[in-house]
Write an enzyme that holds these catalytic residues in place. Structure first.
Site, PDB file in Angstrom:
ATOM      1  N   SER A  97       0.822  -1.282   0.164  1.00 58.21           N
ATOM      2  CA  SER A  97       0.060  -0.002  -0.029  1.00 58.21           C
ATOM      3  C   SER A  97       0.662   0.888   0.148  1.00 58.21           C
ATOM      4  CB  SER A  97      -0.839   0.030   1.159  1.00 58.21           C
ATOM      5  OG  SER A  97      -0.254  -0.046   2.167  1.00 58.21           O
ATOM      6  N   LYS A  98       0.230   2.461  -0.271  1.00 56.21           N
ATOM      7  CA  LYS A  98       1.305   3.641   0.295  1.00 56.21           C
ATOM      8  C   LYS A  98       1.699   3.694   0.993  1.00 56.21           C
ATOM      9  CE  LYS A  98      -0.196   5.984  -3.535  1.00 56.21           C
ATOM     10  NZ  LYS A  98       0.051   5.791  -4.017  1.00 56.21           N
ATOM     11  N   ARG A  99       2.042   3.338   1.729  1.00 55.22           N
ATOM     12  CA  ARG A  99       3.112   3.340   3.300  1.00 55.22           C
ATOM     13  C   ARG A  99       4.468   2.634   3.195  1.00 55.22           C
ATOM     14  NH1 ARG A  99       2.633  -0.201   6.414  1.00 55.22           N
ATOM     15  NH2 ARG A  99       0.929  -1.557   5.876  1.00 55.22           N
ATOM     16  N   GLU A 103       3.367   7.140 -11.330  1.00 54.16           N
ATOM     17  CA  GLU A 103       4.592   7.716  -9.824  1.00 54.16           C
ATOM     18  C   GLU A 103       5.871   7.114 -10.069  1.00 54.16           C
ATOM     19  OE1 GLU A 103       2.661   7.317  -5.286  1.00 54.16           O
ATOM     20  OE2 GLU A 103       1.827   6.101  -6.710  1.00 54.16           O
TER      21      GLU A 103
END
Ligand code: GLU
Length: 480
Positions: free
Chosen positions: A258-260, A268
């Site tokens: 995830s983004k974490r 990106e």
């Protein structure tokens, strides 16, 4: 090759079926990659299907982004994109056929009644499931009458006996008893005589049949849909395709990626200066291996790819390794391609490209020294912007012995053939003439040319900067 389908069974056709609800993240792309590589390996077809039936969350912009991302990665599509929203009439036609054959039926249970039923089942310690209340035989036996004004859904009549077994190409044999599966809603509420909006699990089966998909390669979040889908395939008189469910991609802490864990979207990575070859290589290594090969090209992946080498355990994404791989692919890019890809990053850094070295030349100079194109563009600053040389640092590096050597180099650069071997020979000669060890000459030259001593070889620097600019930088040397 131990892939679970014999070549004689027909052409290999795989599909990627993303829901256009955002940008593609690494886990989705790995699914696309394996489906693509499998089709390419078998000289089959790769089909793209956009599953856009969730009207609230789907967008045309997201679908367009998916097409762009696949093209950027070089995952070429042979057929499609098909859009599920454009195929509604076909799904309804198939629902109507199942209804006519008695393989589907109208169900009038309201959401509240269904909740109550489930509650009661839970209270008894049973698994909550729809109990077939509105199956035609129950309607007949109990004289059930539809509540006035209530619109029915259409449910698929799941087999009661036996079990669904499939040999998952990744997970191995899976068996689910039909007793665990209830009658799936295949069309949402609508008046009798009409067919409401068909549901997701149903559309997928109709599509996979119509698109003649031989291998369904998808994320393992769909494993529990598979037995239901297999029953629908059979009800429609079709043998199901081979299924292969890919394990989830985890972050290096073992949690779902995830983004974490940093960037997870392809966009990106592209913006950070990753090259498609590296992304393909890095994603392929998440759950698949070819011996100990760490670095390989998309063409090698296609040559080697098989479902038998997929691992059923979750793969861990390692951002540092990804960056390292990117650097390795950058080193190996043909120079014209490196130049083309680096150019937009140099432009974004606002350098005056016209007056300075070409992107190709910069790529050649820095290709071993930067793991991403963005970092390469940052490192390339001194190629376009004259450095400010720290006089104190220069004074540390240039003693009395080096002054005449630097003067001699400056003058000799006016005449020398502007090629790397000749420039290297000139630097060697200066060391001999003035009895200097390489760092005694090369460190001050690096500092003068780039503003730092952490820079590539001086012959390469000179060559890249060009005669005029190199001489101007040496001439700007503060007086001793
Ligand atoms: N649209 C589904 C998803 O994005 C994929 C369904 C499938 O591959 O069968 O998860």
């Amino acid at each position: 090759m131990t892939d679970l389908i014999a070549p004689s069974a027909g052409a290999v056709r795989t599909r990627f079926a993303p829901s256009p609800t955002g940008t593609l993240h690494l886990g989705n792309i790995r699914t696309a990659l394996f489906a693509w590589a499998f089709a390419r390996h078998h000289h089959g077809q790769f089909v793209l299907r956009i599953e856009d039936t969730d009207l609230e969350r789907s967008s045309g912009a997201s679908a367009d982004g998916i097409l762009r991302d696949l093209a950027w990665l070089g995952l070429d599509v042979d057929e499609g994109p098909y859009y599920q929203m454009q195929r509604m009439a076909r799904y309804r036609e198939v629902v109507a056929k199942l209804l006519a054959e008695g393989r589907a039926y109208h169900c009038y249970m309201s959401v509240e009644e269904l909740d109550q039923l489930r509650e009661a089942q839970r209270a008894r310690g049973d698994k909550p499931r729809y109990d077939g209340h509105w199956r035609p035989e129950n309607v007949a036996a109990h004289g059930l009458v539809p509540p006035p004004g209530r619109l029915p859904v259409i449910r698929f009549r799941n087999p009661d006996e036996g079990s669904v077994v499939w040999h998952d190409a990744v997970k191995g044999r899976i068996e689910i008893t039909n007793g665990e599966l209830d009658d799936l809603v295949i069309a949402r509420q609508a008046p009798v005589g009409e067919v409401g909006v068909p549901t997701y699990n149903f559309c997928v089966v109709v599509d996979d049949i119509d698109m003649r998909i031989s291998h369904v390669i998808r994320g393992d979040g769909h494993v529990m849909n598979t037995p239901r889908q297999i029953n629908i395939f059979r009800a429609l008189g079709q043998e199901p395709p081979v299924f292969g469910h890919l394990p989830t991609v985890l972050g290096n802490d073992g949690e779902k990626l995830s983004k974490r864990h940093g960037a997870t979207g392809l966009d990106e990575y592209a913006a950070a200066g990753y090259v498609p070859e590296a992304i393909i290589n890095g994603l392929a290594r998440l759950g698949w291996a070819h011996g100990n090969d760490e670095i390989f090209t998309p063409a090698q992946l296609v040559e080697w790819f098989g479902l038998d080498a997929l691992t059923p355990s979750p793969a861990r994404f390692d951002a540092e390794k990804f960056e390292w791989l990117n650097g390795e692919h950058i080193k190996r890019l043909p120079i014209e391609r490196l130049g083309e890809r680096l150019k937009p990053f140099l432009e974004a850094a606002d350098y005056a490209l016209e007056g300075g070295p070409s992107p190709e030349a910069v790529g050649e100079l820095l290709r071993d020294r930067a793991p991403t194109l963005k970092k390469m563009a940052e490192a390339a600053r001194y190629c376009y912007v004259r450095p400010i040389v720290d006089a104190a640092r220069l004074a540390e590096l240039v003693g009395a012995a080096q002054q005449p050597a630097l003067d001699w180099v400056s003058e000799s650069l006016a005449q020398v053939t502007w090629e790397r071997p000749a420039l290297a020979a000139l630097l060697k000669e200066a060391q001999t003439r003035f009895a200097l060890k390489p760092p005694q000459l090369l460190m001050p030259l690096r500092l003068l040319l780039t503003g730092t001593t952490q820079a590539p070889g001086v012959d390469a620097l000179l060559f890249t900067l060009g005669r005029e600019e190199a001489r101007a930088r040496l001439a700007a040397r503060p007086a001793a």
